[in-house]
Design a protein around this motif. Structure first.
Motif, PDB file in Angstrom:
ATOM      1  N   VAL A  61      49.674  32.487  54.000  1.00 36.92           N
ATOM      2  CA  VAL A  61      49.408  31.744  53.975  1.00 36.92           C
ATOM      3  C   VAL A  61      49.649  31.597  55.477  1.00 36.92           C
ATOM      4  O   VAL A  61      50.419  32.021  56.574  1.00 36.92           O
ATOM      5  CB  VAL A  61      50.692  30.804  53.562  1.00 36.92           C
ATOM      6  CG1 VAL A  61      50.860  31.264  51.777  1.00 36.92           C
ATOM      7  CG2 VAL A  61      52.186  31.671  53.690  1.00 36.92           C
ATOM      8  N   ASP A  62      49.699  30.072  55.953  1.00 36.15           N
ATOM      9  CA  ASP A  62      50.116  29.787  57.122  1.00 36.15           C
ATOM     10  C   ASP A  62      51.400  29.680  57.301  1.00 36.15           C
ATOM     11  O   ASP A  62      51.709  29.352  56.763  1.00 36.15           O
ATOM     12  CB  ASP A  62      49.335  28.337  57.212  1.00 36.15           C
ATOM     13  CG  ASP A  62      47.827  28.170  57.224  1.00 36.15           C
ATOM     14  OD1 ASP A  62      47.063  28.976  57.597  1.00 36.15           O
ATOM     15  OD2 ASP A  62      46.918  26.714  56.635  1.00 36.15           O
ATOM     16  N   ASP A  63      51.237  29.695  58.959  1.00 35.15           N
ATOM     17  CA  ASP A  63      52.970  30.401  58.961  1.00 35.15           C
ATOM     18  C   ASP A  63      53.420  29.381  59.435  1.00 35.15           C
ATOM     19  O   ASP A  63      54.957  29.053  59.233  1.00 35.15           O
ATOM     20  CB  ASP A  63      52.866  31.322  60.293  1.00 35.15           C
ATOM     21  CG  ASP A  63      52.511  32.036  60.746  1.00 35.15           C
ATOM     22  OD1 ASP A  63      51.982  33.202  59.620  1.00 35.15           O
ATOM     23  OD2 ASP A  63      51.880  32.392  62.261  1.00 35.15           O
ATOM     24  N   GLU A  64      53.027  27.758  59.623  1.00 32.26           N
ATOM     25  CA  GLU A  64      53.714  26.948  58.892  1.00 32.26           C
ATOM     26  C   GLU A  64      53.983  26.079  58.306  1.00 32.26           C
ATOM     27  O   GLU A  64      55.479  25.509  57.695  1.00 32.26           O
ATOM     28  CB  GLU A  64      53.024  25.348  60.059  1.00 32.26           C
ATOM     29  CG  GLU A  64      52.073  26.709  61.160  1.00 32.26           C
ATOM     30  CD  GLU A  64      50.523  26.232  61.631  1.00 32.26           C
ATOM     31  OE1 GLU A  64      50.727  26.071  60.893  1.00 32.26           O
ATOM     32  OE2 GLU A  64      51.237  27.212  62.588  1.00 32.26           O
ATOM     33  N   ARG A  65      53.426  26.997  56.705  1.00 30.25           N
ATOM     34  CA  ARG A  65      53.976  26.682  55.501  1.00 30.25           C
ATOM     35  C   ARG A  65      55.007  27.484  55.006  1.00 30.25           C
ATOM     36  O   ARG A  65      55.029  27.743  53.817  1.00 30.25           O
ATOM     37  CB  ARG A  65      52.832  25.948  55.171  1.00 30.25           C
ATOM     38  CG  ARG A  65      51.516  24.513  55.632  1.00 30.25           C
ATOM     39  CD  ARG A  65      52.336  23.791  55.487  1.00 30.25           C
ATOM     40  NE  ARG A  65      52.464  23.489  53.992  1.00 30.25           N
ATOM     41  CZ  ARG A  65      51.781  21.810  53.526  1.00 30.25           C
ATOM     42  NH1 ARG A  65      50.524  22.519  53.415  1.00 30.25           N
ATOM     43  NH2 ARG A  65      52.166  21.656  52.031  1.00 30.25           N
TER      44      ARG A  65
END
Length: 75
Positions: free
Chosen positions: A50-54
């Motif tokens: 997953v994206d790091d931000e999520r």
């Protein structure tokens, strides 16, 4: 991208992917094409990314769904 799960179990990965997509979190199952190289024996693990931000939000969703034991250690 942040790795949440590394597993050989396609059902587990599909379930986790479905949970994240339902929550609007973009995810990717990496290394699916490696099964062609290994002869489709399922020996090489696939990775749920997953994206790091999520990543924190995705981790909470998977824990709430009972998949906490499948998660990779947070870095």
């Amino acid at each position: 991208m942040h790795e949440l799960i590394r597993a050989n179990d396609p059902v587990l990965l599909s379930f986790a992917e479905s949970l994240l997509k339902d929550a609007g979190i973009h995810c990717l199952i990496a290394d699916q094409g490696m099964s062609i190289l290994e002869g489709s024996l399922g020996m090489l693990p696939r990775r749920l990314l997953v994206d790091d931000e999520r990543a924190d939000q995705a981790r909470r969703i998977l824990v709430d769904a009972g998949l906490g034991n499948e998660l990779r250690t947070a870095k």
